[in-house]
Design an enzyme around this catalytic site. Structure first.
Site, PDB file in Angstrom:
ATOM      1  N   ASP A   9      -2.153   3.982   4.052  1.00 50.67           N
ATOM      2  CA  ASP A   9      -3.206   4.908   3.372  1.00 50.67           C
ATOM      3  C   ASP A   9      -4.752   4.848   3.780  1.00 50.67           C
ATOM      4  OD1 ASP A   9      -3.221   7.414   1.792  1.00 50.67           O
ATOM      5  OD2 ASP A   9      -4.796   6.288   1.091  1.00 50.67           O
ATOM      6  N   SER A  10      -5.582   5.433   3.938  1.00 51.24           N
ATOM      7  CA  SER A  10      -6.901   5.517   3.655  1.00 51.24           C
ATOM      8  C   SER A  10      -7.393   4.483   2.678  1.00 51.24           C
ATOM      9  CB  SER A  10      -8.138   7.188   3.664  1.00 51.24           C
ATOM     10  OG  SER A  10      -7.321   7.650   2.891  1.00 51.24           O
ATOM     11  N   CYS A  72      -0.648   8.726   4.002  1.00 59.19           N
ATOM     12  CA  CYS A  72      -1.965   9.490   3.757  1.00 59.19           C
ATOM     13  C   CYS A  72      -1.876  10.696   5.365  1.00 59.19           C
ATOM     14  CB  CYS A  72      -2.795   8.479   4.549  1.00 59.19           C
ATOM     15  SG  CYS A  72      -4.173   9.589   4.965  1.00 59.19           S
ATOM     16  N   GLU A 153     -11.176   8.154  -6.309  1.00 57.48           N
ATOM     17  CA  GLU A 153     -11.676   6.822  -6.366  1.00 57.48           C
ATOM     18  C   GLU A 153     -12.710   6.102  -6.933  1.00 57.48           C
ATOM     19  OE1 GLU A 153     -11.567   4.826  -2.553  1.00 57.48           O
ATOM     20  OE2 GLU A 153      -9.852   5.740  -2.038  1.00 57.48           O
ATOM     21  N   CYS A 183      -2.293  15.874  -0.444  1.00 60.43           N
ATOM     22  CA  CYS A 183      -3.153  14.369  -0.420  1.00 60.43           C
ATOM     23  C   CYS A 183      -3.069  12.853  -1.643  1.00 60.43           C
ATOM     24  CB  CYS A 183      -4.996  14.463  -0.999  1.00 60.43           C
ATOM     25  SG  CYS A 183      -6.172  13.122  -0.866  1.00 60.43           S
ATOM     26  N   HIS A 185      -4.156  10.947  -3.237  1.00 58.45           N
ATOM     27  CA  HIS A 185      -5.659  11.119  -4.469  1.00 58.45           C
ATOM     28  C   HIS A 185      -4.972  11.742  -5.909  1.00 58.45           C
ATOM     29  CE1 HIS A 185      -7.447   8.300  -1.932  1.00 58.45           C
ATOM     30  NE2 HIS A 185      -8.572   7.960  -3.112  1.00 58.45           N
TER      31      HIS A 185
END
Ligand code: DGL
Length: 283
Positions: A9-10, A72, A153, A183, A185
């Site tokens: 993932d990023s 991701c 984040e 996404c 997140h």
């Protein structure tokens, strides 16, 4: 050499997918790579995402992975085909999250799917393309939500700022019955999404579906992800101490000591403990 499943993932987000994988297939070994030193990816140009994703999968293959799950959505939507063509072989496979997400949404919808993701994910229209392969009658509305991943984040998912941002993006949807969190997140914002959408809207986190598809795929291809001891290694290109602390919220359990990786001469190299931080390459 152990043969862990690579999960890429990023940054932190893919830990929400790893959490489901470890629930579904606890007997496997996993190697997670979070490129948090260079995240977020969602506003970057396609060439940079291709470059970063090549470096990340090369690192994971070099560590002994035979199967890599690109958790991701941004990378899955923009780079998966390229990565599969470049690295896929009889010994190595790369899988993504877009098809499981599209399948889950089409199964659940009553006719109008909403999709929320990063700017680059939405600009690619890959989700729409995959839904169209399954149904040409379903309506799809895609909305980019560039503020949400950075809020998560930062650890602000339970704040008023997060609720206001979610509310602003939700106002762009009209009449959807199923809303895909496109996404990795966004599952941390699931409560805000659930509270701020009308009760008839089904908010869909694709991660359990992704894990289930991976389980089914592995049953057909057991050699790519042999049974291990349930071990977990974690690599990050960001601050490893912060990654371990912050990452626990995404994974739902404590992380092992996180190993540092950094870009050196165009490759992601493993940096032994105690080595001087190299800093990140700015693009
Ligand atoms: N993890 C990325 C995704 O699923 C979002 C965060 C980013 O922009 O890097 O799309």
């Amino acid at each position: 050499m152990s043969c862990p499943v690579g999960v890429y993932d990023s940054g932190y987000g893919g830990l929400t997918v790893l959490r489901q994988l470890r629930k579904t297939l606890p007997e496997l070994d996993y190697l997670y790579l979070g490129d948090s030193g260079r995240a977020p990816y969602g506003g970057r140009d396609v060439d940079t995402i291709l470059d970063f994703s090549e470096q990340c999968v090369e690192r994971l293959f070099a560590e002994g992975c035979r199967a890599i799950l690109v958790a991701c959505h941004t990378v899955s939507c923009v780079a998966l085909r390229h990565l599969q063509h470049r690295y896929g072989s009889a010994e190595r496979r790369i899988l993504g999250v877009t098809i499981p997400a599209a399948e889950a949404a089409v199964q659940r919808t009553r006719g109008h799917i909403g999709f929320v993701g990063t700017a680059r994910t939405v600009a690619s229209h890959t989700f729409r393309t995959e839904v169209r392969k399954l149904s040409d009658s379903v309506q799809i509305t895609e909305v980019a939500a560039p503020l949400l991943a950075p809020i998560v984040e930062e650890g602000w998912e339970d704040t008023e700022i997060a609720r206001l941002a979610v509310q602003r993006y939700l106002a762009k949807f009209d009449g959807v019955d199923t809303l895909v969190l496109g996404c990795t997140h966004y599952p941390l914002l699931e409560r805000a999404f659930n509270e701020l959408t009308p009760p008839e809207v089904n908010v869909l986190n694709p991660a359990p579906e992704v894990a289930e598809r991976f389980r089914a795929w592995r049953e057909r291809h057991p050699g790519f992800a042999p049974v291990g001891t349930g071990s977990l290694r974690v690599l990050s290109s960001g601050d490893v101490t912060r990654f371990a602390t912050h990452g626990a919220r995404f994974l739902g359990e404590a992380l092992p000591a996180v190993e540092h990786i950094a870009e050196q001469n165009g490759r992601l190299a493993l940096c032994p403990e105690g080595s001087e931080p190299t800093g990140q390459v700015v693009r």
